[in-house]
Scaffold this active site. Structure first.
Site, PDB file in Angstrom:
ATOM      1  N   SER A  25      -7.395  -8.255   2.025  1.00  0.00           N
ATOM      2  CA  SER A  25      -6.624  -7.156   2.612  1.00  0.00           C
ATOM      3  C   SER A  25      -5.207  -7.266   2.064  1.00  0.00           C
ATOM      4  CB  SER A  25      -6.617  -7.268   4.140  1.00  0.00           C
ATOM      5  OG  SER A  25      -7.909  -7.052   4.651  1.00  0.00           O
ATOM      6  N   LYS A  55      -8.780   0.298   5.177  1.00  0.00           N
ATOM      7  CA  LYS A  55      -8.680  -0.920   5.982  1.00  0.00           C
ATOM      8  C   LYS A  55      -7.469  -0.860   6.906  1.00  0.00           C
ATOM      9  CE  LYS A  55      -9.358  -5.040   7.591  1.00  0.00           C
ATOM     10  NZ  LYS A  55      -9.541  -6.277   6.838  1.00  0.00           N
ATOM     11  N   LYS A  82       0.692  -8.595  10.562  1.00  0.00           N
ATOM     12  CA  LYS A  82       0.793  -8.346   9.115  1.00  0.00           C
ATOM     13  C   LYS A  82       0.203  -6.985   8.773  1.00  0.00           C
ATOM     14  CE  LYS A  82      -2.323 -10.237   6.455  1.00  0.00           C
ATOM     15  NZ  LYS A  82      -3.023  -9.077   5.833  1.00  0.00           N
TER      16      LYS A  82
END
Length: 205
Positions: free
Chosen positions: A8, A82, A150
């Site tokens: 990611s 995502k 994050k």
């Protein structure tokens, strides 16, 4: 050759990697996943793939061994999907944490309320799995909160490059950031209920 990146990472990073891969004569797919440890073990991960149709066609048989790959657009779009996934997850976890706090404070049995909601419009994987963690105060990390921050931060930063303001995600990001600042970053992201307990002066579970 084919390069598949399943980390990611920021959308821009995937796009720059794809450009570098093309210069080297490589096909490139960015293919982050959702489904957690359970999905990985069971081979049922949701796989969001960005890249050219040719690159995806090459990668699909390999990705299918891990779950359900879906081609969502050119390189970088896997990461975009995502981030959308993480925005939904983070926002839903916070909403479920608020609901559990609400019913506990109101005097209802939170386990029974969760049971009553299953199968209705409020049902979700998060209600099934994370509400139970919150009720049982089981915060052993599956997805640590510091990684949730994050992702929400990356999503907000990319939204800004698109000229977008995402008010709900901004509030959710603030709550998770507060949680990490309080020292709970290594706990599961369902432990965000502790941030709500702090705000309301309730005993921490």
């Amino acid at each position: 050759s084919l390069l598949v990146v399943m980390s990611s990472i920021p959308v821009e990073t995937a796009q720059s990697q794809a450009a570098a891969a093309a210069e080297a004569g490589l096909l490139y797919v960015d293919a982050p996943v959702s489904g957690g440890e359970r999905g990985a073990v069971a081979g049922t991960l949701a796989i969001m793939a960005g890249g050219s149709p040719e690159a995806f066609a090459r990668a699909e048989p390999v990705l299918s061994a891990m779950g359900r790959p879906t081609h969502v657009g050119p390189a970088g779009c896997g990461q975009l999907a995502k981030l959308a996934n993480q925005a939904i997850v983070a926002s839903t976890i916070v909403t479920v944490a608020e609901a559990i706090t609400f019913v506990e404070r109101g005097g209802a049995d939170p386990a029974k309320v969760r049971e009553a909601l299953l199968g209705g419009f409020a049902d979700s994987t998060i209600l099934k799995q994370h509400a139970l963690r919150m009720i049982e105060r089981d915060f052993a990390p599956g997805g640590p909160a510091k990684y949730q921050v994050k992702d929400t931060g990356t999503a907000l930063s990319h939204a800004a490059t698109l000229g977008l303001t995402l008010p709900v995600l901004s509030l959710v990001d603030g709550l998770f950031s507060e949680m990490v600042a309080e020292g709970d970053g290594d706990l599961d992201h369902s432990a965000v209920i502790r941030a709500l307990q702090r705000r309301n002066g309730l005993p921490l579970g």
